[in-house]
Design an enzyme around this catalytic site. Structure first.
Site, mmCIF file in Angstrom:
data_model
loop_
_atom_site.group_PDB
_atom_site.id
_atom_site.type_symbol
_atom_site.label_atom_id
_atom_site.label_comp_id
_atom_site.label_asym_id
_atom_site.label_seq_id
_atom_site.Cartn_x
_atom_site.Cartn_y
_atom_site.Cartn_z
ATOM 1 N N ARG A 92 0.856 -1.187 0.000
ATOM 2 C CA ARG A 92 0.000 0.000 0.000
ATOM 3 C C ARG A 92 0.888 1.231 0.000
ATOM 4 N NH1 ARG A 92 -3.468 -2.670 -1.778
ATOM 5 N NH2 ARG A 92 -5.216 -3.553 -0.679
ATOM 6 N N GLU A 121 -3.254 7.530 -4.543
ATOM 7 C CA GLU A 121 -3.644 6.984 -5.844
ATOM 8 C C GLU A 121 -4.953 7.610 -6.302
ATOM 9 O OE1 GLU A 121 -3.685 2.743 -5.469
ATOM 10 O OE2 GLU A 121 -1.540 2.644 -5.354
ATOM 11 N N HIS A 139 -0.616 -0.030 -10.359
ATOM 12 C CA HIS A 139 -1.387 -0.810 -9.377
ATOM 13 C C HIS A 139 -2.416 -1.710 -10.061
ATOM 14 C CE1 HIS A 139 -3.376 -0.886 -5.140
ATOM 15 N NE2 HIS A 139 -2.996 -2.056 -5.562
#
Length: 174
Positions: A92, A121, A139
């Site tokens: 993360r 993000e 991602h």
């Protein structure tokens, strides 16, 4: 990769898969987690992320983001990783102090980074986009046919278990 010392922060399901693959490539794998894994775990345990980084050429982050792990990698850990070290974050974005990472990459405190996740993000710090010692991915590692099949298998297994009165495969405690 053979002979590299790779430290993994978070030896859960993903970290364990990463460790097995790296060990098969001849890497010396070690890890840091909340507590040592069972005695049969073949990898060396380090009590802190800093100690693990100091003993690693590559530091892989694969742990969950919790209050305890938020910004687990800051300047102290990056300095321990050293000038030739590489940080890889597939966990993360919040696991890393991003402004400090940018400074350390710019100053040569570490050698490079491979980042699949970011703190804010989908926004990527613009400084990272211009760096030659950074590899970025959007991602999307989870969006493979195999991972989608696995997700569907878990959902179907949970539904089967629920309607049969058996324990769920992946219960969520609220």
């Amino acid at each position: 990769m053979s002979g590299k010392r790779v430290g993994i922060v978070g030896l859960g399901s993903i970290g364990s898969l990463v460790a097995r693959r790296l060990a098969a490539l001849g890497c010396r794998v070690a890890y840091h987690s909340r507590a040592p894994k069972q005695p049969s775990c073949p990898y060396a345990f380090f009590p802190t992320a800093r100690a693990l980084a100091a003993a690693s050429d590559v530091l892989v982050l694969s742990c969950a983001l919790t209050e305890e792990t938020r910004r687990v990698v800051g300047r102290e850990v990056l300095e321990a990783l050293g000038q030739g070290g590489v940080l890889v974050n597939v966990g993360r974005g919040g696991l890393v102090d991003e402004p400090e990472l940018v400074r350390c990459l710019r100053e040569g405190v570490i050698g490079g980074a491979g980042l699949d996740v970011f703190e804010d993000e989908p926004d990527v710090p613009p400084e990272l986009l211009a760096m030659d010692n950074v590899v970025l991915s959007p991602h999307r590692a989870v969006l493979t046919p195999e991972s989608m099949r696995g997700l569907l298998d878990v959902v179907a297994g949970n539904l089967d278990a629920f309607f049969a009165g058996r324990p769920l495969l992946s219960p969520v405690t609220l």
